[in-house]
Design a protein around this motif. Structure first.
Motif, PDB file in Angstrom:
ATOM      1  N   ARG A  69     -30.439 -46.955 -64.243  1.00  0.00           N
ATOM      2  CA  ARG A  69     -31.085 -46.682 -65.528  1.00  0.00           C
ATOM      3  C   ARG A  69     -31.448 -47.985 -66.185  1.00  0.00           C
ATOM      4  O   ARG A  69     -30.748 -48.972 -66.068  1.00  0.00           O
ATOM      5  N   ARG A  73     -35.235 -54.158 -73.125  1.00  0.00           N
ATOM      6  CA  ARG A  73     -36.196 -54.174 -74.226  1.00  0.00           C
ATOM      7  C   ARG A  73     -37.451 -54.926 -73.842  1.00  0.00           C
ATOM      8  O   ARG A  73     -37.463 -55.643 -72.864  1.00  0.00           O
ATOM      9  N   HIS A 183     -39.985 -62.742 -72.024  1.00  0.00           N
ATOM     10  CA  HIS A 183     -40.237 -61.584 -72.880  1.00  0.00           C
ATOM     11  C   HIS A 183     -41.559 -61.762 -73.600  1.00  0.00           C
ATOM     12  O   HIS A 183     -41.605 -61.914 -74.818  1.00  0.00           O
ATOM     13  N   ARG A 225     -35.185 -54.228 -62.101  1.00  0.00           N
ATOM     14  CA  ARG A 225     -33.800 -54.697 -62.196  1.00  0.00           C
ATOM     15  C   ARG A 225     -33.701 -56.147 -62.641  1.00  0.00           C
ATOM     16  O   ARG A 225     -32.630 -56.718 -62.659  1.00  0.00           O
ATOM     17  N   ARG A 230     -32.250 -62.693 -61.792  1.00  0.00           N
ATOM     18  CA  ARG A 230     -31.496 -62.426 -63.017  1.00  0.00           C
ATOM     19  C   ARG A 230     -30.131 -63.087 -62.887  1.00  0.00           C
ATOM     20  O   ARG A 230     -29.680 -63.394 -61.774  1.00  0.00           O
ATOM     21  N   GLY A 238     -23.333 -55.365 -69.392  1.00  0.00           N
ATOM     22  CA  GLY A 238     -24.703 -55.660 -68.954  1.00  0.00           C
ATOM     23  C   GLY A 238     -25.444 -56.744 -69.713  1.00  0.00           C
ATOM     24  O   GLY A 238     -26.232 -57.480 -69.126  1.00  0.00           O
ATOM     25  N   SER A 241     -25.976 -60.166 -68.351  1.00  0.00           N
ATOM     26  CA  SER A 241     -26.711 -60.302 -67.088  1.00  0.00           C
ATOM     27  C   SER A 241     -28.221 -60.265 -67.365  1.00  0.00           C
ATOM     28  O   SER A 241     -28.886 -59.252 -67.178  1.00  0.00           O
ATOM     29  N   LYS A 243     -32.098 -60.512 -67.390  1.00  0.00           N
ATOM     30  CA  LYS A 243     -33.130 -60.235 -66.391  1.00  0.00           C
ATOM     31  C   LYS A 243     -34.333 -61.166 -66.573  1.00  0.00           C
ATOM     32  O   LYS A 243     -34.497 -61.770 -67.622  1.00  0.00           O
ATOM     33  N   TYR A 260     -26.964 -59.906 -78.439  1.00  0.00           N
ATOM     34  CA  TYR A 260     -26.058 -58.778 -78.681  1.00  0.00           C
ATOM     35  C   TYR A 260     -25.085 -59.046 -79.833  1.00  0.00           C
ATOM     36  O   TYR A 260     -24.533 -58.098 -80.391  1.00  0.00           O
TER      37      TYR A 260
END
Ligand SMILES: Nc1nc2c(c(=O)[nH]1)N[C@H]1C(S)=C(S)[C@@H](COP(=O)(O)O)O[C@H]1N2
Ligand SMILES: [Mo]
Length: 423
Positions: A69, A73, A183, A225, A230, A238, A241, A243, A260
């Motif tokens: 899954r 973002r 990003h 992924r 990554r 997560g 980690s 990406k 976070y």
């Protein structure tokens, strides 16, 4: 895509257990998939849905890459960019470049930054070259601090991040490593994470190293992924980690600057140990034994036991027992390792995988930082309404949700499910 492997593997392991326990007939008649797990299994048929907390992934032990899954973002999501754009911004193996630089605001003293302008940025060929002698592999469940349900379990392969940091010839004033990925060249979208330099340079206890990951389950890490490269931090949730990795920044700042951290998350929290239910009957007959099964996440503190309890709703729960320590807990059985590691090519765990011997057999079971299956047969009870609970005991003897019960440090709540014992 066949989504039924995890449940069928779970079914096979539990069938053998219930057969041995002389309860297979019962289990077959009672088999009801936990409502949460069931919803989650159905939801998994659609892609990109948010998992329900505590649900289960309908996958084999290792999750095929395309069945993970995705909670990442970005507008647009970096993995959804057209191929030409990916090539242009370094999101292909041919064009990937990693800059490893000193932090302008809190500089670390390094001898040789790896930068685009100097033509010294680190590329995929150099990564694979290091991989020839330094590659490591380890199993790990990818799971989000803010969800309970795993995103997928992988066999992650890459080169220790420290190998690339040493190329910059760091001398002193280096206390932390920041890192972020592509990003859309939009600072507002940047998703970044960080680690103390000590964790990157040295592996505490028997943990695998923090890696620059380029393979998952033996295949190139795909774009969704986080490919081509990554970070994977073995013991972390997560968000560590990162990406589509593009930058590693060496800093003398002493504290975390993780994205976070902005949402009240405990950014230093390693994976917790907990249990969740997969099958449980909604209703059984009075006096009839009750068959249940589930999975347990093995966190940093290990897993010594899974326990279950079935308590009448008429029981008055004592005050000051928020963690149900006084419930009538009995041990469930931890089920053995799978025999066939589907999702890996030829169903085998490759040589030199952390935690496995040369023949691809786990050295210990269950494996830390992954999920294991459990099952139990609970003796029959008089008619009434009951609450089923499951919990884990870690290797230090702490019962879930202790030793770290706080939600923003990761899911560890004790699951409670209602069950009717009919006349
Ligand atoms: N660049 C980048 N990396 C990221 C994220 C992101 O939004 N951008 N999300 C993180 C979070 S919160 C999680 S839980 C994991 C999910 O990993 P997965 O998509 O492989 O399941 O990726 C992490 N890495
Ligand atoms: Mo996450």
């Amino acid at each position: 895509m066949d989504h039924s492997h995890f449940l069928s593997e779970h079914g096979e392991l539990t069938r053998r257990f219930f057969l041995r326990a002389g309860a297979w007939g019962l289990a077959a008649s009672q088999l009801t998939v936990n409502a949460v797990a069931d919803e989650s299994a159905r939801a998994a048929q659609k892609k990109h849905v948010k998992p329900d907390k505590g649900g289960v992934r309908p996958d084999p032990y290792f999750t095929p890459s395309e069945d993970f899954r995705d909670v990442s973002r970005g507008k647009p999501l970096p993995h959804s960019l057209p191929d030409e754009k990916k090539a242009e911004v370094g999101l292909t193996r041919e064009t990937w470049r990693l800059e490893v630089i000193s932090d302008l605001d809190n500089p670390a003293k390094i001898g040789k930054p790896l930068t685009e302008v100097d033509g010294t940025a680190f590329d995929f060929a150099a990564l694979l070259k290091l991989g020839e002698t330094q590659a490591v592999r380890f199993p790990k469940v990818m799971t989000c601090l803010n969800l309970g349900c795993p995103l997928g379990m992988g066999l992650w392969e890459g080169v220790p991040l420290r190998e690339v940091i040493w190329l910059t010839k760091p001398r002193e004033d280096l206390r932390r490593v920041f890192y972020y990925g592509y990003h859309n060249d939009d600072p507002a979208q940047m998703f970044r994470s960080s680690l103390p330099i000590g964790r990157v340079l040295e592996d505490p206890f028997d943990l695998p190293p923090v890696i620059l990951c380029y393979k998952l389950n033996g295949e190139w890490l795909d774009s969704e992924r986080g490919g081509p490269v990554r970070v994977v931090v073995p013991e972390a949730y997560g968000f560590k980690s990162i990406k589509w990795l593009s930058h590693v920044v060496l800093t003398n700042l002493a504290h975390a600057n993780d994205t976070y951290a902005e949402q009240n998350n405990d950014v230093d929290s390693p994976l917790k140990t907990f249990a969740a239910t997969i099958t449980i009957p909604k209703e059984v007959k009075a006096g009839e034994a009750i068959t249940v099964s589930g999975y347990a996440q093995v966190g940093i503190s290990g897993l010594s036991k899974v326990q279950v309890s079935l308590e009448s709703n008429a029981t008055e729960r004592p005050e000051n027992d928020p963690h149900f320590t006084t419930a009538p807990w009995v041990d469930a059985e931890l089920l053995p390792a799978p025999l066939n590691w589907t999702a890996l090519s030829d169903g085998r765990v490759p040589e030199q995988t952390h935690g496995f011997d040369g023949a691809g057999v786990p050295k210990t079971w269950p494996l830390r930082l992954t999920n294991a299956h459990w099952a139990a047969v609970i003796p029959g009870l008089p008619a009434g309404e009951y609450t089923f609970r499951c919990r884990t005991i870690d290797e230090h003897g702490h019962a879930q949700p202790m030793p770290r019960p706080f939600r923003k440090s990761g899911h560890a709540a004790i699951e409670s499910i209602g069950i009717t014992v009919a006349d």
